[in-house]
Design a protein around this motif. Structure first.
Motif, PDB file in Angstrom:
ATOM      1  N   GLY A 173       0.828  -1.202   0.000  1.00  0.00           N
ATOM      2  CA  GLY A 173       0.000   0.000   0.000  1.00  0.00           C
ATOM      3  C   GLY A 173       0.859   1.247   0.000  1.00  0.00           C
ATOM      4  N   HIS A 174       2.055   1.133   0.579  1.00  0.00           N
ATOM      5  CA  HIS A 174       2.981   2.256   0.569  1.00  0.00           C
ATOM      6  C   HIS A 174       3.646   2.384  -0.804  1.00  0.00           C
ATOM      7  N   LEU A 175       4.077   3.592  -1.100  1.00  0.00           N
ATOM      8  CA  LEU A 175       4.742   3.858  -2.380  1.00  0.00           C
ATOM      9  C   LEU A 175       6.244   4.052  -2.202  1.00  0.00           C
ATOM     10  N   GLY A 176       6.760   3.779  -1.039  1.00  0.00           N
ATOM     11  CA  GLY A 176       8.194   3.900  -0.784  1.00  0.00           C
ATOM     12  C   GLY A 176       8.606   2.902   0.265  1.00  0.00           C
ATOM     13  N   TRP A 177       9.905   2.896   0.575  1.00  0.00           N
ATOM     14  CA  TRP A 177      10.397   2.022   1.633  1.00  0.00           C
ATOM     15  C   TRP A 177       9.598   2.231   2.909  1.00  0.00           C
ATOM     16  N   VAL A 178       9.263   1.126   3.589  1.00  0.00           N
ATOM     17  CA  VAL A 178       8.544   1.214   4.863  1.00  0.00           C
ATOM     18  C   VAL A 178       9.601   1.222   5.968  1.00  0.00           C
ATOM     19  N   ARG A 179       9.664   2.327   6.722  1.00  0.00           N
ATOM     20  CA  ARG A 179      10.789   2.552   7.611  1.00  0.00           C
ATOM     21  C   ARG A 179      10.483   2.375   9.089  1.00  0.00           C
ATOM     22  N   SER A 180       9.224   2.368   9.503  1.00  0.00           N
ATOM     23  CA  SER A 180       8.933   2.319  10.947  1.00  0.00           C
ATOM     24  C   SER A 180       7.569   1.677  11.173  1.00  0.00           C
ATOM     25  N   THR A 188      -5.513  -3.670  18.252  1.00  0.00           N
ATOM     26  CA  THR A 188      -6.464  -3.766  17.143  1.00  0.00           C
ATOM     27  C   THR A 188      -5.908  -3.162  15.855  1.00  0.00           C
ATOM     28  N   TRP A 189      -4.942  -2.248  15.970  1.00  0.00           N
ATOM     29  CA  TRP A 189      -4.355  -1.646  14.763  1.00  0.00           C
ATOM     30  C   TRP A 189      -2.884  -1.346  14.995  1.00  0.00           C
ATOM     31  N   PHE A 190      -2.177  -1.176  13.896  1.00  0.00           N
ATOM     32  CA  PHE A 190      -0.778  -0.743  13.974  1.00  0.00           C
ATOM     33  C   PHE A 190      -0.543   0.285  12.876  1.00  0.00           C
ATOM     34  N   CYS A 191       0.491   1.098  13.069  1.00  0.00           N
ATOM     35  CA  CYS A 191       0.784   2.153  12.106  1.00  0.00           C
ATOM     36  C   CYS A 191       2.179   1.947  11.526  1.00  0.00           C
ATOM     37  N   THR A 192       2.354   2.369  10.297  1.00  0.00           N
ATOM     38  CA  THR A 192       3.647   2.268   9.621  1.00  0.00           C
ATOM     39  C   THR A 192       3.983   3.612   8.993  1.00  0.00           C
ATOM     40  N   GLY A 193       5.256   3.952   9.036  1.00  0.00           N
ATOM     41  CA  GLY A 193       5.742   5.171   8.403  1.00  0.00           C
ATOM     42  C   GLY A 193       6.641   4.808   7.242  1.00  0.00           C
ATOM     43  N   GLN A 219      10.858  11.226   4.602  1.00  0.00           N
ATOM     44  CA  GLN A 219      10.452   9.895   5.053  1.00  0.00           C
ATOM     45  C   GLN A 219      10.296   9.838   6.575  1.00  0.00           C
ATOM     46  N   VAL A 220       9.353   9.033   7.032  1.00  0.00           N
ATOM     47  CA  VAL A 220       9.000   8.909   8.451  1.00  0.00           C
ATOM     48  C   VAL A 220       9.843   7.781   9.048  1.00  0.00           C
TER      49      VAL A 220
END
Length: 485
Positions: A173-180, A188-193, A219-220
Motif C-alpha cells: 500500500g505504501h509507495l516507498g520504503w517502509v521505515r517504521s 487492534t491496529w498498527f501504524c507504519t511510516g 520519510q518517516v
C-alpha cells in the motif's frame, strides 16, 4: 704504569645474539649431556597404560562373574592389603563417605581390566565420587591421561524449543520504503511510516488499510503510540517531531529543536516525556504537553539511531553510529555509563519485556547486557553477517532480528541459539536487492510479528502451528570458546 696496560689483548666485541647462543649451548651441555638419547621407559607407567588400554577395549564385554585374571594380580594384591598401604594413585575422597572409611582402596584410581567393585557404585550415587573408573566413553581422549581427566558438563543453558515462524500475510500500500512500525496498546491496529512521507494505519486482524495521514515532507523514520492518551508520535528526516491526535486525525503539536533528521523515537512508560535521537548526535527529551525541550542528552560522537526507555534507572538508553551505548540519568541529563563493547554502529536495541536485560545489535555481533549496571552477559552464538536495522523480543524469549539483506533470524533469548534463519521474498516486480528489513515489531501478545521492508511491503509472521519438536528438532551444540567481550 702506561706500559703494562698497552700489553693487554683487546677484547673482541661480541653481539648479544652471539652471547645468548653461547649461553644456550652451555646450559644444554650442563643440564642434558645425553640430550640425543631418550630417557629409559618406566615399566610401572607402561603397565598402567597397557592395562588401561585393555580395559577400554574389553571392559564393556566382560561379565562381573568372570574370574579375575593373572594379568591384574598386582592390582588385586594391592586391593586386598589393609587400608593405607596401596601403591596405586589415590585421590582424596569426601570426608563423610562411609565406603571410603572401609578401605583406602575405594579412593584409588582403578586401572586394569578388573570389574568395578560394589563400593564404588555407592560412592558414585552421591554424584561426587572420588574414584575414577575409565569407561569406553573416554576413548576419544588421549589414552594416557583420559583416566584422570575430570568430565565437566557444559554450563551453557540449553535453549527452549520454539516453533519456526512463517509469513502468512503480505500487505502492500505504501509507495516507498517502509521505515517504521508501532502497535496500538489495544492490539487492534498498527501504524507504519514510509519514505512516501505518509503514515498508514492498518487493521491487525484483517490487514486492511484504515487511515492514511500526511504531514511530513520527508520519510518517516520513527513512530510511537501512547498508552495513556489518544496520541501518536512521529519523527522523520525533515527534522520534525509531530504529535497526532487520533480522535481528530491531525497534528496538534510539533517539537522543534533537531538540527538534522530524526532517526528514532521513544515514549517513557510512566511519565509524559518523549525521547528522540537523530543525526545531530543528540537525544532530546521533550515534555509532551508543553512542547518544551527538557534536556539535550549530548555525548555521542555520531548519529543516535536507537533509543529505549524504562521506568527505573537507567531510564534512557541510546545506541549510536559511534559504536557506543550510553545510559542516561534523567534527573540531571548526564551520562551514567558508556558501553564500548561493539565495534560498529549500534543500529538496533531491544529491551526484554519481563527481564532486566537488553540486547543490542551491530554488523559484527548481537550482544546481551544486564540492567541496571550494564554488565556484558554474552554474544549470540551466530553472526548474521549483515547490517541489522531492527530487533524485537517477546515474552516467550524469541528474539527477531532483521537485516539489510532481507534475512530475518530468530533466536532463543536465554541461550543465544539461532533456531531459524528466514529470508524475505520481494514482491513481484521488485529487484532482489530490495530485500531489506528496516523495522520490525511484535504485537502486544507477542504472537504476531510485523516486518517493514524495502520492497514497499509489510509482512506479517506467526508461528507454525503444525510444527513439533519431532518435525523441527533442536540442533544445538554448546559453544566451546566463549568470547567474554
Amino acid at each position: 704504569m702506561p706500559g703494562p696496560a698497552m700489553d693487554l689483548e683487546p677484547v673482541e666485541p661480541q653481539s648479544l645474539k652471539k652471547l645468548s647462543l653461547k649461553s644456550q649451548k652451555r646450559a644444554l651441555d650442563l643440564f642434558s649431556p645425553t640430550h640425543g638419547r631418550l630417557p629409559p621407559p618406566d615399566p610401572e607407567s607402561k603397565k598402567i597404560r597397557i592395562s588401561h588400554k585393555l580395559n577400554l577395549e574389553y571392559g564393556g564385554i566382560k561379565s562381573t562373574n568372570e574370574p579375575r585374571r593373572q594379568v591384574n594380580s598386582t592390582t588385586i594384591a594391592h586391593r586386598n592389603q589393609p587400608s593405607g598401604s596401596s601403591d596405586v594413585l589415590a585421590l582424596p575422597g569426601p570426608e563423610g563417605s562411609r565406603d571410603a572409611q572401609k578401605a583406602g582402596a575405594q579412593n584409588a584410581l582403578v586401572v586394569g581390566p578388573s570389574a568395578q567393585p560394589k563400593g564404588l557404585n555407592n560412592v558414585g550415587a552421591s554424584g561426587k565420587s572420588s574414584a575414577i573408573v575409565s569407561t569406553s566413553a573416554s576413548s576419544e581422549r588421549n589414552l594416557s591421561t583420559s583416566a584422570i581427566m575430570e568430565r565437566i558438563p557444559s554450563k551453557w543453558p540449553r535453549p527452549e524449543w520454539h516453533a519456526p515462524w512463517k509469513c502468512y500475510r503480505v500487505i502492500s500500500g505504501h509507495l516507498g520504503w517502509v521505515r517504521s512500525v508501532a502497535f496500538d496498546h489495544s492490539n487492534t491496529w498498527f501504524c507504519t511510516g514510509s519514505a512516501d512521507r505518509t503514515i498508514k494505519i492498518w487493521d491487525v486482524a484483517k490487514g486492511t488499510l484504515k487511515l492514511t495521514l500526511t504531514g511530513h515532507i520527508e520519510q518517516v523514520r520513527g513512530l510511537a503510540v501512547s498508552s495513556k492518551h489518544t496520541y501518536m508520535f512521529s519523527a522523520g528526516d525533515d527534522k520534525q517531531v509531530k504529535c497526532w491526535d487520533l480522535e481528530q486525525n491531525k497534528v496538534i503539536r510539533s517539537y522543534h529543536g533537531h538540527l538534522s533528521g530524526v532517526y528514532c523515537l521513544g515514549l517513557h512508560p510512566t511519565i509524559d516525556i518523549l525521547l528522540t535521537g537523530g543525526r545531530d548526535s543528540v537525544c532530546r527529551v521533550w515534555d509532551i504537553r508543553t512542547k518544551m525541550q527538557i534536556f539535550a542528552l549530548a555525548g555521542h560522537d555520531n548519529t543516535v539511531c536507537s533509543v529505549f526507555t524504562r521506568p527505573t534507572d537507567p531510564q534512557v538508553v541510546t545506541g549510536s553510529h559511534d559504536s557506543t551505548i550510553k545510559f542516561w540519568d534523567l534527573r540531571y541529563g548526564k551520562t551514567m555509563l558508556t558501553l564500548t563493547h561493539h565495534k560498529k554502529s549500534v543500529r538496533a536495541m531491544a529491551l526484554h519485556p519481563t527481564e532486566d536485560c537488553f540486547a543490542s545489535a551491530s554488523a559484527e555481533n548481537i550482544k546481551k547486557f544486564n540492567l541496571p549496571k550494564g554488565e556484558f552477559l554474552h554474544n549470540m552464538l551466530s553472526q548474521q553477517k549483515t547490517i541489522i536495522n531492527s530487533m524485537a523480543v517477546n515474552e516467550e524469549g524469541v528474539l527477531a532480528t532483521g537485516g539489510d539483506n532481507g534475512s530475518l533470524w530468530f533466536w532463543d533469548w536465554k541461550s543465544g541459539h539461532n533456531f531459524q534463519q528466514a529470508q524475505t521474498i520481494v514482491q513481484p516486480g521488485s529487484l532482489d536487492s530490495e530485500a531489506g528489513i528496516y523495522a520490525l515489531s511484535y504485537d502486544v501478545t507477542g504472537s504476531r510479528l510485523v516486518t517493514c521492508e524495502a520492497d514497499k511491503t509489510i509482512k506479517m509472521w506467526r508461528e507454525d502451528e503444525t510444527a513439533t519438536p519431532e518435525t523441527h528438532p533442536l540442533n544445538f551444540k554448546p559453544p566451546k570458546d566463549i568470547r567474554r567481550f
